[in-house]
Design a protein around this motif. Structure first.
Motif, PDB file in Angstrom:
ATOM      1  N   TYR A 111       0.819  -1.206   0.000  1.00 23.28           N
ATOM      2  CA  TYR A 111       0.000   0.000   0.000  1.00 23.28           C
ATOM      3  C   TYR A 111       0.856   1.261   0.000  1.00 23.28           C
ATOM      4  O   TYR A 111       1.973   1.259   0.493  1.00 23.28           O
ATOM      5  CB  TYR A 111      -0.901   0.018   1.241  1.00 23.28           C
ATOM      6  N   THR A 113      -0.915   4.224   0.988  1.00 20.08           N
ATOM      7  CA  THR A 113      -1.689   5.077   1.883  1.00 20.08           C
ATOM      8  C   THR A 113      -1.360   4.769   3.337  1.00 20.08           C
ATOM      9  O   THR A 113      -1.365   3.607   3.745  1.00 20.08           O
ATOM     10  CB  THR A 113      -3.198   4.873   1.609  1.00 20.08           C
ATOM     11  N   ASN A 116      -3.721   2.463   5.272  1.00 21.11           N
ATOM     12  CA  ASN A 116      -3.615   1.055   4.884  1.00 21.11           C
ATOM     13  C   ASN A 116      -2.337   0.421   5.428  1.00 21.11           C
ATOM     14  O   ASN A 116      -2.329  -0.746   5.810  1.00 21.11           O
ATOM     15  CB  ASN A 116      -3.697   0.909   3.369  1.00 21.11           C
ATOM     16  N   ALA A 120      -2.390  -2.831   7.972  1.00 18.43           N
ATOM     17  CA  ALA A 120      -1.814  -4.101   7.531  1.00 18.43           C
ATOM     18  C   ALA A 120      -1.083  -4.778   8.686  1.00 18.43           C
ATOM     19  O   ALA A 120      -0.360  -4.127   9.441  1.00 18.43           O
ATOM     20  CB  ALA A 120      -0.856  -3.867   6.365  1.00 18.43           C
ATOM     21  N   ALA A 136      -8.348  -3.293   0.870  1.00 18.33           N
ATOM     22  CA  ALA A 136      -7.722  -2.303   1.748  1.00 18.33           C
ATOM     23  C   ALA A 136      -8.784  -1.560   2.546  1.00 18.33           C
ATOM     24  O   ALA A 136      -9.921  -1.395   2.098  1.00 18.33           O
ATOM     25  CB  ALA A 136      -6.912  -1.317   0.926  1.00 18.33           C
ATOM     26  N   LEU A 137      -8.405  -1.097   3.721  1.00 21.53           N
ATOM     27  CA  LEU A 137      -9.329  -0.317   4.545  1.00 21.53           C
ATOM     28  C   LEU A 137      -9.785   0.930   3.788  1.00 21.53           C
ATOM     29  O   LEU A 137     -10.967   1.262   3.771  1.00 21.53           O
ATOM     30  CB  LEU A 137      -8.646   0.059   5.862  1.00 21.53           C
ATOM     31  N   GLU A 140      -7.437   1.797  -2.549  1.00 21.72           N
ATOM     32  CA  GLU A 140      -6.491   2.754  -3.120  1.00 21.72           C
ATOM     33  C   GLU A 140      -6.091   2.356  -4.528  1.00 21.72           C
ATOM     34  O   GLU A 140      -6.002   1.179  -4.858  1.00 21.72           O
ATOM     35  CB  GLU A 140      -5.257   2.903  -2.234  1.00 21.72           C
TER      36      GLU A 140
END
Length: 177
Positions: A111, A113, A116, A120, A136-137, A140
């Motif tokens: 990621y 971001t 993210n 992780a 991903a939360l 992205e």
């Protein structure tokens, strides 16, 4: 984005995503948080050129985040502010095709971001080539291609599926805590 090059690179795709959201959710309203007056002027022209409506505000990013249901953002420290406000967000960062190829060689984390990376379990052990942004939360898109349809799909989903929206807010709240 806080830098003019970010606005130049990403605004058109974000506005195209907004157009797609409005086609599916006509009652959706949009606001643009401009970092400085130049960016507000760029946004006003881009909106006019596309026949889109959105309010534009300079220096009011926290208030806009607080009042938003969900957000579109360019990757950067703003993601931490969005986490603080527990706002489901889609992240976009458009780069040139050359930069995209180069980053693919050197990037060692899945990621880009910050949210993210924080979410992780081990951001360095994840398969960088595994391209599933929906996992991903903050979904992205680091891209050199038009991802407006995918970006819009996430926003449309959060606007129309209350349970999915609530689940995302709950996940953000847990990470924030």
């Amino acid at each position: 984005g806080s830098r003019t090059q970010e606005v130049t690179a990403n605004l058109a795709m974000l506005l195209e995503a907004a157009r797609r959201v409005r086609a599916k959710v006509p009652e959706a309203r949009f606001s643009i948080a401009a970092f400085k007056p130049l960016h507000a002027d760029m946004a006003a022209k881009a909106l006019s050129d596309r026949g889109l409506a959105a309010s534009i505000h300079v220096g009011r990013t926290p208030e806009l985040m607080q009042s938003a249901h969900c957000c579109l953002a360019v990757s950067g420290s703003v993601s931490l502010e969005l986490l603080c406000h527990t706002k489901p967000t889609v992240i976009l960062y458009r780069i040139s095709p050359l930069a995209y190829r180069v980053q693919g060689i050197f990037r060692k984390v899945k990621y880009i971001t910050l949210v993210n990376l924080l979410a992780a379990e081990d951001p360095f052990s994840e398969n960088v080539s595994d391209d599933h942004p929906e996992r991903a939360l903050f979904p992205e898109y680091l891209t050199c291609e038009d991802k407006s349809e995918a970006v819009a799909a996430h926003i449309t989903h959060w606007l129309t599926d209350t349970a999915a929206y609530r689940q995302r807010v709950d996940r953000l709240s847990r990470l924030k805590a």
